[in-house]
Design an enzyme around this catalytic site. Structure first.
Site, mmCIF file in Angstrom:
data_model
loop_
_atom_site.group_PDB
_atom_site.id
_atom_site.type_symbol
_atom_site.label_atom_id
_atom_site.label_comp_id
_atom_site.label_asym_id
_atom_site.label_seq_id
_atom_site.Cartn_x
_atom_site.Cartn_y
_atom_site.Cartn_z
ATOM 1 N N ASP A 1 8.568 -51.264 -35.180
ATOM 2 C CA ASP A 1 9.391 -50.142 -35.402
ATOM 3 C C ASP A 1 10.850 -50.773 -36.045
ATOM 4 O O ASP A 1 11.277 -51.796 -35.181
ATOM 5 C CB ASP A 1 9.570 -49.458 -34.047
ATOM 6 C CG ASP A 1 9.636 -48.028 -34.461
ATOM 7 O OD1 ASP A 1 10.374 -47.475 -35.121
ATOM 8 O OD2 ASP A 1 8.854 -47.388 -33.812
ATOM 9 N N ASP B 1 12.365 -46.437 -38.826
ATOM 10 C CA ASP B 1 12.759 -45.073 -38.030
ATOM 11 C C ASP B 1 13.909 -44.246 -38.695
ATOM 12 O O ASP B 1 14.737 -45.140 -39.408
ATOM 13 C CB ASP B 1 13.446 -45.799 -36.796
ATOM 14 C CG ASP B 1 13.912 -44.859 -35.593
ATOM 15 O OD1 ASP B 1 13.033 -44.011 -35.059
ATOM 16 O OD2 ASP B 1 15.264 -44.577 -35.256
ATOM 17 N N GLU C 1 9.934 -42.821 -41.410
ATOM 18 C CA GLU C 1 10.193 -41.536 -40.520
ATOM 19 C C GLU C 1 11.123 -40.467 -41.410
ATOM 20 O O GLU C 1 12.031 -40.768 -41.694
ATOM 21 C CB GLU C 1 10.633 -41.561 -39.187
ATOM 22 C CG GLU C 1 10.717 -40.557 -38.260
ATOM 23 C CD GLU C 1 11.600 -40.394 -37.067
ATOM 24 O OE1 GLU C 1 11.306 -39.730 -36.205
ATOM 25 O OE2 GLU C 1 12.542 -41.306 -37.158
ATOM 26 N N HIS D 1 4.956 -40.562 -30.185
ATOM 27 C CA HIS D 1 5.305 -40.675 -29.070
ATOM 28 C C HIS D 1 6.730 -39.509 -28.961
ATOM 29 O O HIS D 1 7.471 -39.488 -27.746
ATOM 30 C CB HIS D 1 6.398 -42.030 -28.997
ATOM 31 C CG HIS D 1 7.110 -42.142 -29.973
ATOM 32 N ND1 HIS D 1 6.947 -42.330 -31.341
ATOM 33 C CD2 HIS D 1 8.459 -42.434 -30.047
ATOM 34 C CE1 HIS D 1 8.110 -42.239 -31.884
ATOM 35 N NE2 HIS D 1 9.014 -42.570 -31.333
ATOM 36 N N ASP D 2 6.944 -38.879 -30.057
ATOM 37 C CA ASP D 2 8.093 -37.666 -29.953
ATOM 38 C C ASP D 2 7.273 -36.240 -29.636
ATOM 39 O O ASP D 2 7.988 -35.379 -30.022
ATOM 40 C CB ASP D 2 8.791 -37.738 -31.298
ATOM 41 C CG ASP D 2 9.675 -38.930 -31.291
ATOM 42 O OD1 ASP D 2 9.916 -39.546 -30.160
ATOM 43 O OD2 ASP D 2 10.121 -39.482 -32.599
HETATM 44 C C1 GLC Z 1 13.090 -41.521 -34.032
HETATM 45 C C2 GLC Z 1 12.336 -41.927 -32.790
HETATM 46 C C3 GLC Z 1 12.606 -41.165 -31.619
HETATM 47 C C4 GLC Z 1 14.171 -41.764 -31.429
HETATM 48 C C5 GLC Z 1 14.988 -41.385 -32.665
HETATM 49 C C6 GLC Z 1 16.529 -42.134 -32.471
HETATM 50 O O1 GLC Z 1 13.045 -40.278 -34.264
HETATM 51 O O2 GLC Z 1 11.004 -41.641 -32.960
HETATM 52 O O3 GLC Z 1 11.886 -41.363 -30.566
HETATM 53 O O4 GLC Z 1 14.629 -40.804 -30.210
HETATM 54 O O5 GLC Z 1 14.524 -42.029 -33.605
HETATM 55 O O6 GLC Z 1 16.012 -43.474 -32.554
#
Ligand code: GLC
Ligand code: CA
Length: 584
Positions: A107, A214, A278, A355-356
């Site tokens: 990540d 991310d 993402e 995971h979110d």
């Molecule tokens: C992304 C991750 C999440 C995190 C956020 C801040 O959205 O998937 O889990 O809280 O980034 O880094």
């Protein structure tokens, strides 16, 4: 439908056909009884992961971190969070994965660091520190009464503002997430170079095969930081993504990252390294295509989140105020993101967990004892028949479900859940939104990020075999029933079904991975039926999203490739049944 034109077919690339499996290190496997998963634990389970028939492991952040946001707050890119292990452990993991024919991606979290990162400590130390501009510092504003006010009215992700006052130099710094996650200033070229060296080259040099990137569309902001229009009358802080997402220089930054760093590396078997970004808050296909069109040389693919936003209203301040949805809505979303790459050089992804998010069985089908296994199998069919790169999240392959509804709010450990809960309590108490706590609790029970972070259920020993100690998050009450060991012995289990489907996906990849998508009967609220086509081959996928029998789509002249039930009933889709027919 337009006739299939061969020259418009998607170019074949390894990562398009690969299945990715996401591992959340804290919750996968604990090797030393401290209650927290770790890299040695993960290494011991690489054979299990390989046995599923997946191709790539995506490891969520394992870097050193104060863990305010479960490792998405990194204090040093070049060390591993000590309870997880060491850099040498990760090197061993790379080897172990490669020996099992798996690739490993990490990540890449470079929109922000932790406030405990050396870069931020220097930046905050004085206004003339050379790293001052590696983050965003701005002076205060004052209202008519002379009260100190933040530079803008922006709302952050975790239900607070985006600016935190620093007494030392008497300025505010920007953070889109928690105050402990200050945003890096990508406008600063030295900062970008340091990111490339420390967060990327350091690990690429150790043989990893790519990154999940991310919050990739937030590196470029409108750095004049205008105030956001008031759209939420309940609050000072306002949604303001238009000022910090997909900003003016974003494509320049992503191209540079690709050109200067990623393009110089290959995977262990000599292919291009892979990136998946993402991409939140980007609803338009044209906006998404700019990132994933092959000729742009930015990202290979991205996660677009319409599907996980089902029920989440605007996905921002009312994310946990559950908004009921109907099946046609889901179908339109799937159709939109299945078809947007047709006749383009872009690519798409297929997923419904990470995971979110809450578990897909609980959110999109049914997790009651009677139907949860059928639901998990039907959703597996939904996934594996779609075009794009498939991403599975740990535990999905055994049909793990949300935490039980009778668990109290104290079991929810996530910074986001806590933020939304505390805000609801405040708004309920001060009368701005009576009844909010009850609604938010309901939303959290369905959609909180915590659900996916429960310990992996390996077997029926204490804590599901995740740890011999006290797990950092409570193990699900149902681990004696839902676990990998039981399912490994049962040919009718969710696990066995996933393995079979992943194999079928590869065997029929022309149609499933690369085929053109066509929705059938869009307004039907009970069944979800679609066609996939590749040249002269067609598959029909039919799913019953209800707990009562439904008339089966008339595909009887085709061959039944697979059903999620071991016995099918002619003309009827049984509750939560999924089927795939092929005509070849
Ligand atoms: C992304 C991750 C999440 C995190 C956020 C801040 O959205 O998937 O889990 O809280 O980034 O880094
Ligand atoms: Ca441990």
């Amino acid at each position: 439908m337009s006739p299939y034109v061969e020259s418009l077919e998607h170019k074949r690339v390894w990562w398009k056909e690969a299945t990715f499996y996401q591992v959340y290190p804290a919750s996968f496997k604990d090797s030393n009884g401290d209650g927290l998963g770790d890299i040695p634990g993960l290494i011991s389970k690489v054979p299990y992961i390989a046995s599923l028939g997946v191709d790539v492991v995506w490891l969520s952040p394992m870097y050193d971190s104060p863990q305010k946001d479960m490792g998405y707050d990194i204090s040093d890119y070049e060390t591993v969070y000590p309870p997880y292990g060491t850099v040498e452990d990760v090197e061993k993991l790379v080897k172990e994965c490669h020996q099992h024919g798996l690739k490993l991606i990490l990540d890449l979290v470079v929109n922000h660091t932790s406030d405990q990162h050396e870069w931020f400590k220097e930046s905050r130390s004085s206004k003339d520190n050379p790293k001052r501009n590696w983050y965003f510092w701005r002076p205060a504003r004052y209202d008519q009464d002379g009260n100190r006010m933040p530079p803008t009215n922006y709302r952050s992700y975790f239900a607070g503002g985006t600016w935190t006052w620093d007494d030392n130099t008497e300025e505010y710094y920007l953070h889109l997430y928690d105050p402990s996650q200050p945003d890096l200033n990508w406008e600063n070229a030295d900062c970008r170079r340091a990111i490339y060296d420390s967060a990327m080259r350091f690990w690429l040099d150790k043989g990893i095969d790519g990154f999940r990137v991310d919050t990739v569309n937030k590196y470029s902001k409108h750095v004049d930081f205008p105030d956001a229009p008031i759209t939420d009358s309940n609050s000072f802080i306002q949604p303001a993504a238009q000022f910090w997402c997909n900003g003016p220089r974003i494509h320049e930054f992503v191209k540079e990252m690709n050109n200067d760093v990623l393009s110089k590396y290959t995977t262990f078997d000599g292919q291009a390294v892979v990136t998946v970004g993402e991409l939140s808050l980007t609803p338009e296909p044209e906006g998404v295509l700019r990132y994933v069109s092959a000729k742009e040389k930015e990202l290979d693919m991205v996660f677009q989140f319409d599907i996980t936003h089902l029920g989440q209203d605007n996905g921002f301040q009312d994310k946990y105020d559950f908004a009921p949805w109907k099946l046609p809505e889901m179908k339109r979303i799937v159709e939109k993101w299945q078809t947007f790459i047709e006749e383009t050089d872009g690519w798409t992804t297929v997923f419904n967990e990470n995971h979110d998010n809450g578990r897909s069985v609980s959110r999109f089908a049914s997790d009651v004892p009677e139907w949860r296994e059928q639901s998990a199998k039907m959703l597996a069919i939904w996934l594996i028949a779609q075009t794009g790169t498939l991403f599975l999240y740990q535990g999905q392959e055994i049909g793990m479900i949300n935490a039980p509804k009778d668990w109290g709010i104290e079991e929810y450990r996530d910074v986001e859940a806590q933020g939304h809960w505390e805000e609801a309590v405040r708004q309920d108490a001060n009368g701005t939104d009576p009844g909010r706590t009850e609604r938010i609790l309901h939303g959290l029970q369905l959609m909180a990020r915590d659900h996916s972070r429960l310990p992996f259920q390996w077997d029926s020993s204490a804590n599901g075999g995740f740890t011999t100690g006290k797990p950092w998050m409570r193990a699900h009450d149902l681990y004696p029933k839902i676990n990998a060991e039981n399912q490994g012995k049962d040919v009718n289990s969710v696990l066995a079904f996933y393995k079979r489907l992943l194999y079928l996906r590869k065997e029929h990849k022309d149609v499933f991975v690369y085929g053109a998508f066509e929705l059938v009967d869009p307004e039907n609220e009970n069944t979800f039926v679609f066609r996939k086509r590749y040249r002269d081959r067609t598959a029909v996928v039919a799913m019953n999203f209800t707990d009562s029998p439904q008339p089966a789509f008339g595909a009887m002249e085709m061959m039944l490739l697979v059903s999620s039930y071991s016995k099918v009933v002619l003309g009827t889709l049984q509750p939560f049944e999924g089927r795939i027919y092929v005509d070849y």
